[in-house]
Design an enzyme around this catalytic site. Structure first.
Site, PDB file in Angstrom:
ATOM      1  N   GLU A   1     108.840  45.141  35.124  1.00  0.00           N
ATOM      2  CA  GLU A   1     108.270  46.411  35.574  1.00  0.00           C
ATOM      3  C   GLU A   1     109.290  47.544  35.559  1.00  0.00           C
ATOM      4  O   GLU A   1     108.952  48.687  35.217  1.00  0.00           O
ATOM      5  CB  GLU A   1     107.706  46.230  36.985  1.00  0.00           C
ATOM      6  CG  GLU A   1     106.998  47.443  37.555  1.00  0.00           C
ATOM      7  CD  GLU A   1     106.421  47.152  38.931  1.00  0.00           C
ATOM      8  OE1 GLU A   1     106.147  48.121  39.658  1.00  0.00           O
ATOM      9  OE2 GLU A   1     106.257  45.969  39.281  1.00  0.00           O
ATOM     10  N   ASP A   2     110.560  47.239  35.900  1.00  0.00           N
ATOM     11  CA  ASP A   2     111.530  48.311  36.154  1.00  0.00           C
ATOM     12  C   ASP A   2     112.679  48.401  35.160  1.00  0.00           C
ATOM     13  O   ASP A   2     113.486  49.337  35.247  1.00  0.00           O
ATOM     14  CB  ASP A   2     112.135  48.143  37.557  1.00  0.00           C
ATOM     15  CG  ASP A   2     111.088  48.289  38.657  1.00  0.00           C
ATOM     16  OD1 ASP A   2     110.055  48.935  38.401  1.00  0.00           O
ATOM     17  OD2 ASP A   2     111.298  47.748  39.758  1.00  0.00           O
TER      18      ASP A   2
ATOM     19  N   ASP B   1     107.807  39.039  48.506  1.00  0.00           N
ATOM     20  CA  ASP B   1     108.137  40.402  48.085  1.00  0.00           C
ATOM     21  C   ASP B   1     107.625  41.414  49.101  1.00  0.00           C
ATOM     22  O   ASP B   1     108.340  42.327  49.526  1.00  0.00           O
ATOM     23  CB  ASP B   1     107.515  40.650  46.707  1.00  0.00           C
ATOM     24  CG  ASP B   1     107.629  42.096  46.264  1.00  0.00           C
ATOM     25  OD1 ASP B   1     108.748  42.629  46.283  1.00  0.00           O
ATOM     26  OD2 ASP B   1     106.594  42.685  45.886  1.00  0.00           O
TER      27      ASP B   1
END
Length: 689
Positions: free
Chosen positions: A84-85, A147
């Site tokens: 995602e990052d 998370d």
């Protein structure tokens, strides 16, 4: 510069220390390699708290390592944000750590927000993606829960609005997910931290009030616990007896409900607030023996006993629960479990990793497997991400009741479930063909709330179909999604049928039938309109997205419309409220014999009005928006229509009774009555079938 790591931050050394206690050297090395890759990928990135980003995946991995999760799960936790990052791809992870880790990371990865029009839409799509991955490997949700736990623990650096949004989302999605997994320790942590961020002042007030309550009653509580321990020991029952701290969020909701119902209180009092006690024994047999001992020691409250050992809760909890009253008027809520039951109740689906010698953890897996099968069935239905998310949220908030089939098979349902929910839980076709039900042998309405402990029988007919109105009362995700899916498929079929009729009507002006359309004209028309096949073309005509006249003109390759007057133009014929795409409007209540017209609606199809309907006449572009239609010569005799009737009468005693008696003699059913007027003359407006 980012802040230095505080003592609360998890280091790679601490993680390595934990995993080395239960993993092989090879697996522990894989975990360290995953850390190195994550540290490199997130190098230089800082969180809003000012800490280096790598501390976040380290904390998530540490939470899962404390549960003694396997190496694949811990590796995926360390890498859960890299797709995602960062520049790393799923293929990169698969190459280094294998496809299992790559699939777990991909399952947790959110969908890109740029693809969506709102945060809510993106969140719903990401949730649906995660749930789809969960049906293949439930460890995806374990990573997501760990998370979220770290995210809510670090909400303090965010703006109040952001804190409240994330806290509410946690309570709506992640808390019930943890509960579904049977992970009550995780659920309680998430609940309390989210509550503290959602209502910080209220949480602080409750926390201080409970601390004061425990302080003031510490001697009484210790005496009760000591009395219970001594009584159990006197019967040769080995037991651990201890106070169980209350969940502040549950306490808050309880107080709020009491205030709403008119019997709230401003302080926590001994005779109202129960002391919660846990008793852990060695075996199931000891549980029942311990129950007898505590009932002899203190007076049990009527109707407070619950046996969740014989009938476990839907997420696998097993315990005996009872409420006692001491001579000092102290309520004591007791939960009795074996040590094994307690471990499973706290850690649920992860319990067998933490405690490998557990014998009964298979029950938690069985409950989870049953639920995952249901989620997978819902995934296969045609529903939008938003619809899917709403269905699943409703399904996650379980307050169980226990029911049986006529053959004695036990079923667990949410409170307020209906016979239709029960029918769809048995099988989708049973739900689709449901026409009635019995509760303990007595007929009941399909929207009735099923009572706990009842035996339910579903009555079906082969030609029966679901009713759209069922969506107003069913509460399970399986029922809601199945009904909605059936309606969508039925509507699609009926829009195609309606479109065919409209096109056939337009082609008659050219003297042709739909099966006589030249193929060389059909393909270019499909391309121009932007649809893939003939059925899609018919459906777009049925929804009003395309004009049947213009499509007919294109199909004929004609540059002009046929020279027919409007009076000679073929008229679409309808029988009544046929299917789901012909809807008689309540503003004018058309019935056979009335002159009628119809509006197009992309969702509802043809909305049928009387041609003189005042509501329709007020609309703009009347001539462009309406479709000429008419009743068939012989409507279906069994079809029922609602018709308005205005009766003007002198205001006399018994006049309404006289009118209703006359209607009863004619076997006419009254749907609605509205009476207006002055002292002498009354206008009685009836809706009649």
């Amino acid at each position: 510069m980012p802040k230095a790591a505080s003592s609360s931050l998890i280091s790679a050394t601490e993680l390595s220390s934990v995993v080395s206690r239960y993993m092989s050297e090879k697996d522990a090395r894989r975990v360290y390699d995953a850390f190195l890759l994550a540290a490199e990928a997130h190098d230089g990135v800082v969180r809003k708290s000012g800490e280096f980003y790598i501390f976040h995946p380290l904390d998530v991995a540490y939470t899962l390592a404390e549960m003694r999760m396997d190496a694949d799960t811990v590796c995926a936790a360390l890498l859960h944000d890299v797709i995602e990052d960062t520049e790393l791809t799923k293929q990169d992870i698969s190459k280094s750590f294998g496809p299992v880790v790559a699939d777990l990371v991909d399952g947790v990865t959110k969908l890109a927000g740029g693809e969506f029009t709102s945060r809510q839409e993106a969140n719903a799509a990401s949730f649906q993606k995660m749930m789809a991955a969960m049906t293949q490997d439930f460890r995806v949700v374990l990573i997501k829960l760990a998370d979220r736990l770290h995210n809510v623990r670090t909400l303090g650096v965010r703006k109040p609005e952001s804190r409240r949004r994330i806290a509410r989302e946690t309570l709506d999605i992640h808390v019930p997910l943890a509960r579904r997994m049977g992970m009550n320790a995780m659920r309680k942590k998430l609940q309390i931290i989210a509550f503290e961020n959602l209502y910080p002042w209220r949480a602080e007030i409750l926390k201080k009030a409970m601390a004061l309550y425990y302080e003031e009653h510490v001697e009484v509580h210790q005496q009760i616990i000591q009395a219970l321990s001594q009584s159990l020991s006197g019967e040769n029952i080995t037991a651990q007896v201890f106070r169980w701290d209350k969940n502040l969020f549950n306490l808050y909701n309880k107080i709020k409900t009491n205030i709403k119902n008119g019997y709230g209180r401003k302080q926590i009092e001994q005779h109202v607030e129960a002391l919660q006690v846990r008793i852990l024994v060695d075996s199931t047999k000891d549980c029942y023996q311990a129950l007898g001992v505590v009932h002899q020691l203190f007076h049990p409250r009527m109707d407070s006993f619950k046996d969740f050992i014989a009938t476990p809760k839907g997420y696998g909890l097993q315990a005996l629960q009872t409420t006692l009253m001491t001579p000092q008027k102290q309520l004591v809520r007791v939960q009795i479990q074996s040590l094994e039951m307690y471990q499973i109740a706290q850690y649920g689906i992860t319990a067998h990793w933490r405690y490998p010698n557990l014998l009964s953890s298979e029950r938690s897996h069985q409950y989870l497997d049953n639920w995952l099968k249901q989620v997978e069935e819902i995934q296969q239905l045609e529903s939008s991400p938003t619809e899917f998310m709403e269905d699943m949220k409703a399904d996650l908030f379980l307050n169980e009741i226990y029911l049986s089939t006529p053959k004695g098979e036990p079923k667990v349902f949410p409170k307020d479930a209906t016979p239709v929910d029960f029918a769809y839980a048995i099988h989708t076709e049973v739900g689709n063909q449901c026409v009635g039900a019995t509760i303990d042998g007595e007929p009941c309405r399909l929207d009735a709330h099923l009572p706990n402990g009842a035996t339910i029988e579903i009555l079906t007919e082969a030609d029966a179909t679901p009713q759209p109105s069922w969506l107003n009362f069913v509460i399970t995700a399986k029922a809601r999604s199945s009904i909605r899916n059936w309606i969508k498929k039925r509507k699609k079929h009926e829009f195609i049928s309606l479109g065919k009729q409209l096109l056939a009507k337009a082609l008659k002006s050219y003297g042709l039938e739909t099966d006589e359309i030249p193929l060389e004209n059909m393909l270019p028309t499909l391309k121009i309109v932007g649809v893939k096949d003939e059925n899609a073309l018919f459906a777009s005509i049925g929804r009003g997205s395309q004009s049947a006249k213009l499509i007919a003109r294109r199909l004929m390759g004609s540059d002009s419309f046929p020279q027919e007057t409007e009076d000679n133009e073929p008229v679409l014929l309808i029988k009544g409220t046929e299917g789901l795409v012909v809807e008689l409007q309540s503003c004018c209540h058309p019935i056979p014999g009335d002159d009628i017209v119809a509006e197009f609606d992309e969702i509802k199809g043809l909305k049928v009005h009387r041609s003189s309907c005042p509501t329709l006449l007020k609309k703009h572009d009347f001539e462009k928006e309406v479709q000429r239609i008419a009743w068939v010569d012989k409507p279906i005799s069994s079809e029922q229509f609602v018709a308005p009737l205005l009766v003007q009468v002198r205001n006399r005693v018994g006049v309404l009774s006289h009118i209703t008696d006359l209607l009863e003699e004619m076997s006419v059913n009254i749907e609605e009555i509205n009476i207006t007027g002055d002292r002498d003359v009354k206008d009685m407006y009836f809706l009649l079938q």
